[in-house]
Design a protein around this motif. Structure first.
Motif, PDB file in Angstrom:
ATOM      1  N   ILE A 128       0.802  -0.955   0.227  1.00 13.58           N
ATOM      2  CA  ILE A 128       0.215  -0.053   0.194  1.00 13.58           C
ATOM      3  C   ILE A 128       0.713   1.365  -0.057  1.00 13.58           C
ATOM      4  CG2 ILE A 128      -1.792   1.051   1.691  1.00 13.58           C
ATOM      5  CD1 ILE A 128      -3.031  -1.253   2.428  1.00 13.58           C
TER       6      ILE A 128
ATOM      7  N   LEU B 232      -6.429  -3.340   6.686  1.00 13.53           N
ATOM      8  CA  LEU B 232      -5.360  -2.840   6.021  1.00 13.53           C
ATOM      9  C   LEU B 232      -6.008  -2.113   4.482  1.00 13.53           C
ATOM     10  CD1 LEU B 232      -1.666  -4.043   7.185  1.00 13.53           C
ATOM     11  CD2 LEU B 232      -2.707  -2.000   7.511  1.00 13.53           C
TER      12      LEU B 232
ATOM     13  N   LEU C 106      -9.704  -1.617   3.993  1.00 15.79           N
ATOM     14  CA  LEU C 106     -10.313  -0.923   4.199  1.00 15.79           C
ATOM     15  C   LEU C 106      -9.972   0.506   4.907  1.00 15.79           C
ATOM     16  CD1 LEU C 106     -13.513  -3.163   5.806  1.00 15.79           C
ATOM     17  CD2 LEU C 106     -12.861  -2.100   3.866  1.00 15.79           C
ATOM     18  N   PHE C 107      -8.780   1.044   5.734  1.00 17.37           N
ATOM     19  CA  PHE C 107      -8.409   1.657   6.724  1.00 17.37           C
ATOM     20  C   PHE C 107      -7.439   2.891   5.244  1.00 17.37           C
ATOM     21  CE2 PHE C 107      -7.795   0.422  10.999  1.00 17.37           C
ATOM     22  CZ  PHE C 107      -8.526   0.212  10.463  1.00 17.37           C
ATOM     23  N   ALA C 108      -7.218   2.236   4.252  1.00 19.17           N
ATOM     24  CA  ALA C 108      -6.347   2.531   3.194  1.00 19.17           C
ATOM     25  C   ALA C 108      -6.916   3.534   2.516  1.00 19.17           C
ATOM     26  CB  ALA C 108      -5.221   1.911   2.904  1.00 19.17           C
ATOM     27  N   MET C 109      -8.722   3.041   2.215  1.00 18.38           N
ATOM     28  CA  MET C 109      -9.190   3.543   1.081  1.00 18.38           C
ATOM     29  C   MET C 109      -9.570   4.970   1.038  1.00 18.38           C
ATOM     30  SD  MET C 109     -12.671   0.906   0.577  1.00 18.38           S
ATOM     31  CE  MET C 109     -12.515  -0.336  -0.254  1.00 18.38           C
ATOM     32  N   ARG C 110      -9.765   5.002  -0.755  1.00 12.98           N
ATOM     33  CA  ARG C 110      -9.801   7.097  -0.338  1.00 12.98           C
ATOM     34  C   ARG C 110     -10.893   7.481  -0.384  1.00 12.98           C
ATOM     35  NH1 ARG C 110      -6.684   5.127  -5.225  1.00 12.98           N
ATOM     36  NH2 ARG C 110      -8.429   3.750  -5.049  1.00 12.98           N
TER      37      ARG C 110
ATOM     38  N   LEU D  96     -14.927   5.759   0.014  1.00 11.35           N
ATOM     39  CA  LEU D  96     -15.956   5.956   0.855  1.00 11.35           C
ATOM     40  C   LEU D  96     -17.205   6.819   1.232  1.00 11.35           C
ATOM     41  CD1 LEU D  96     -12.662   6.304   3.443  1.00 11.35           C
ATOM     42  CD2 LEU D  96     -14.884   3.972   3.413  1.00 11.35           C
TER      43      LEU D  96
END
Lengths: 82, 267
Positions: B154, B248, B250-254, B258
């Motif tokens: 990522i 991870l 899901l957390f790093a989505m733009r 979201l």
């Protein structure tokens, strides 16, 4: 035996410093780096105190997964603490 | 800044002093250095071919305790991780994966060197799981090391490259569910076997007990396999790696991905 005590004492000394700096630092990105440093020295303590299983679980969590999560949070919110 | 360092060093000196006093026995009697009874039993029986009703054929005593002697505990720990990841899924419901939002990643040299590092990390992870019953290591450690691959990808290649490589949250979710279902299946397998032959068996049983002859394979081509310990380690690798990678990603989505979730999710 003597070396073990020296390594544990040195690692705990540095990790306490890193922990305080992580709390006191206003730039949260730097604070994240301090937390990763803390994790590295905790791993050293675990390894020297004969808990290699715990050390193996602690390396990826403390030096890769937790910093990445924190950096993503900082990128989506604010970098500097007011 | 200078004041912070002074406070930190004085706190560190306090910890150092306390540690030295503790080591010299100034804060009470130190615990004895001999092995306690429980530890003696585990160390003597973790790999003991002469005591077939108590051994687990696992050379790593920690793995023997985690997956054999205290197997039910570890299965419930896995269930806790399952519940936590389910909570994250509920929080992020309504996210849409979008390809083509950009994201070029870092420099070419960094990408190439990271590719070599990723290969090594994958090797370490798989060997931690496959050797979990022989050397320190195990399923959870291997899974979290494997998730480091996704974390590095990522940051270095961008999340876009992960999508293009075919890594989707849906497939990770499926892998996680299948691995967890298989862990439960392996834990309940002795019961099914005992029903078939009308005998006695226990949940998460590994080797034969006094009143039950059911046993998982103890060796494979002269290599100790430790029966269900090996199988559990491999399945835990898949479950933990898929869960952590899923969280991870899901957390790093733009932001664009979201948007729908931030408005409240749902259909």
């Amino acid at each position: 035996m003597f070396l073990t005590v020296i390594v544990v004492l040195a690692a705990s000394f540095i990790s306490v410093i890193a922990a305080y700096m992580a709390v006191a630092e206003k730039d949260l990105l730097t604070a994240t780096v301090y937390m990763a440093l803390l994790g590295v020295f905790y791993t050293l303590i675990y390894y020297v105190l004969m808990a290699p299983d715990v050390a193996l679980a602690y390396i990826p969590v403390s030096s890769a997964l937790l910093p990445l999560t924190l950096i993503v949070v900082l990128k989506k919110t604010e970098r500097y603490e007011k | 800044m200078r004041k912070n360092i002074a406070v930190a060093v004085s706190l560190g000196t306090l910890a150092l002093t306390l540690g030295m006093v503790l080591h010299l026995g100034g804060l009470g009697v130190l615990p004895p250095r001999i092995l306690r009874n429980l530890a003696q039993v585990v160390a003597a029986n973790a790999y003991n071919p002469w005591n077939e009703t108590l051994t687990s054929y696992s050379l790593n005593a920690v793995a023997a305790a985690i997956w054999d002697y205290r197997g039910i505990d570890t299965i419930f720990e896995t269930a806790v991780l399952f519940a936590a990841v389910t909570g994250v899924t509920a929080l992020f419901r309504g996210t849409v994966e979008k390809v083509g939002l950009g994201g070029r990643g870092m420099l070419f040299t960094l990408k190439t060197s990271t590719k070599i590092a990723l290969l090594l990390i994958a090797l370490v992870s798989v060997s931690l799981a496959l050797h979990g019953h022989l050397t320190p290591g195990g399923g959870f450690q291997a899974g979290s090391v494997f998730a480091v691959i996704v974390a590095l990808s990522i940051t270095v290649f961008s999340i876009e490259a992960l999508y293009n490589a075919g890594l989707r949250t849906k497939s990770l979710m499926k892998a996680r569910l299948v691995a967890l279902a298989l862990i439960l299946f392996i834990a309940l397998l002795p019961l099914a076997a005992s029903l078939a032959i009308n005998g006695v068996a226990y949940i998460a049983q590994n080797q034969a007990k006094e009143d039950s002859a059911f046993a998982m394979p103890a060796a494979f081509l002269n290599t100790p396999l430790a029966g269900s310990v090996f199988i559990f380690n491999v399945l835990e690798l898949v479950a933990v790696a898929a869960s952590l990678s899923y969280v991870l990603i899901l957390f790093a989505m733009r932001k664009e991905e979201l948007e729908h979730a931030l408005k409240g999710g749902g259909k």
